[in-house]
Design an enzyme around this catalytic site. Structure first.
Site, PDB file in Angstrom:
ATOM      1  N   PHE A   1       0.737  -1.032   0.059  1.00 46.74           N
ATOM      2  CA  PHE A   1      -0.114   0.091  -0.010  1.00 46.74           C
ATOM      3  C   PHE A   1       0.841   1.079   0.145  1.00 46.74           C
ATOM      4  O   PHE A   1       2.211   1.230   0.397  1.00 46.74           O
ATOM      5  CB  PHE A   1      -0.939   0.066   1.092  1.00 46.74           C
ATOM      6  CG  PHE A   1      -0.455  -0.217   2.476  1.00 46.74           C
ATOM      7  CD1 PHE A   1      -0.320   1.047   3.155  1.00 46.74           C
ATOM      8  CD2 PHE A   1      -0.480  -1.373   3.088  1.00 46.74           C
ATOM      9  CE1 PHE A   1       0.116   1.076   4.564  1.00 46.74           C
ATOM     10  CE2 PHE A   1      -0.205  -1.378   4.436  1.00 46.74           C
ATOM     11  CZ  PHE A   1       0.236  -0.255   5.105  1.00 46.74           C
ATOM     12  N   TYR A   2       0.249   2.252  -0.552  1.00 40.69           N
ATOM     13  CA  TYR A   2       1.069   3.615  -0.610  1.00 40.69           C
ATOM     14  C   TYR A   2       0.453   4.670   0.104  1.00 40.69           C
ATOM     15  O   TYR A   2      -1.006   4.824   0.159  1.00 40.69           O
ATOM     16  CB  TYR A   2       1.060   3.928  -2.401  1.00 40.69           C
ATOM     17  CG  TYR A   2       1.716   3.006  -2.957  1.00 40.69           C
ATOM     18  CD1 TYR A   2       3.102   3.194  -3.275  1.00 40.69           C
ATOM     19  CD2 TYR A   2       1.258   1.653  -3.621  1.00 40.69           C
ATOM     20  CE1 TYR A   2       3.768   2.087  -3.768  1.00 40.69           C
ATOM     21  CE2 TYR A   2       1.838   0.873  -4.068  1.00 40.69           C
ATOM     22  CZ  TYR A   2       3.305   0.905  -4.361  1.00 40.69           C
ATOM     23  OH  TYR A   2       3.987   0.035  -4.968  1.00 40.69           O
ATOM     24  N   ILE A   3       1.212   5.305   0.690  1.00 34.96           N
ATOM     25  CA  ILE A   3       1.030   6.582   1.728  1.00 34.96           C
ATOM     26  C   ILE A   3       1.244   7.865   1.043  1.00 34.96           C
ATOM     27  O   ILE A   3       0.354   8.859   1.027  1.00 34.96           O
ATOM     28  CB  ILE A   3       1.829   6.536   2.874  1.00 34.96           C
ATOM     29  CG1 ILE A   3       1.366   5.245   3.575  1.00 34.96           C
ATOM     30  CG2 ILE A   3       1.675   7.558   3.689  1.00 34.96           C
ATOM     31  CD1 ILE A   3       2.477   5.117   4.735  1.00 34.96           C
TER      32      ILE A   3
ATOM     33  N   ILE B   1      -3.291   5.349   0.667  1.00 37.44           N
ATOM     34  CA  ILE B   1      -4.092   5.929  -0.428  1.00 37.44           C
ATOM     35  C   ILE B   1      -4.619   5.028  -1.672  1.00 37.44           C
ATOM     36  O   ILE B   1      -5.491   5.159  -2.568  1.00 37.44           O
ATOM     37  CB  ILE B   1      -3.587   7.247  -1.023  1.00 37.44           C
ATOM     38  CG1 ILE B   1      -2.057   6.919  -1.774  1.00 37.44           C
ATOM     39  CG2 ILE B   1      -3.408   8.434  -0.144  1.00 37.44           C
ATOM     40  CD1 ILE B   1      -1.500   8.082  -2.653  1.00 37.44           C
TER      41      ILE B   1
END
Length: 168
Positions: free
Chosen positions: A41-43, A98
């Site tokens: 997952f990407y922040i 996000i």
């Protein structure tokens, strides 16, 4: 600190056949090293930097959790800094996510070179990419015995971009 990698988009039918052949040890020079399931997952994800959390082999005794900071590509190289995370840190960072993706990674030794084939799951099912990290731009390496591989670059082939496609 800097990764230099070549990335290839793989035709689905050819990739599935190749990975089946490797898994069944049908190929003389292409040998399976490992298979792992990954969630990423990407922040942060913009054209200059991506901040990624990866959980590999979730729920097993081989589970690893890493945070990576990836800079913008400069040709085929870019800044990459990674560090391990605790389970608690992952739980807190997930609240900031996000986008995310899931994939199965096949690590394959091809003539002494380690290739990584990523088979994407969920909304990205059907996409397969292969990549190889080298020590220096211009290093010569052995290609896998897989048809339908096309050298790609550009943000639209990055995992961060692909993860953004899974957002409803």
């Amino acid at each position: 600190m800097f990764e230099i990698e070549y990335k290839y988009q793989v035709d689905n039918a050819s990739g599935v056949q190749y990975l089946d052949d490797v898994a069944r040890d049908r190929l003389q020079h292409d040998k399976l090293v490992s298979i792992s399931n990954m969630e990423q997952f990407y922040i942060v994800d913009d054209s200059n930097v991506a901040l990624r959390v990866r959980i590999e082999n979730k729920g097993t005794d081989k589970e690893t959790r890493t945070l990576a900071i990836k800079g913008a590509n400069s040709g085929i190289s870019r800044l990459e800094i990674e560090r391990e995370l605790s389970k608690e840190e992952v739980i807190e960072l997930r609240k900031l996510a996000i986008s995310h993706l899931e994939k199965t990674r096949y690590k394959i030794d091809v003539g002494g070179w380690l290739w990584e084939f990523d088979v994407f799951l969920g909304k990205l099912a059907g996409k397969i990419y292969a990549e190889i990290e080298v020590n220096n731009e211009g290093d010569e390496f052995t290609m896998p015995n897989c048809d339908g591989m096309t050298l790609v670059d550009g943000r639209e082939h990055s995992n961060a971009y692909l993860a953004s496609l899974t957002v409803a």
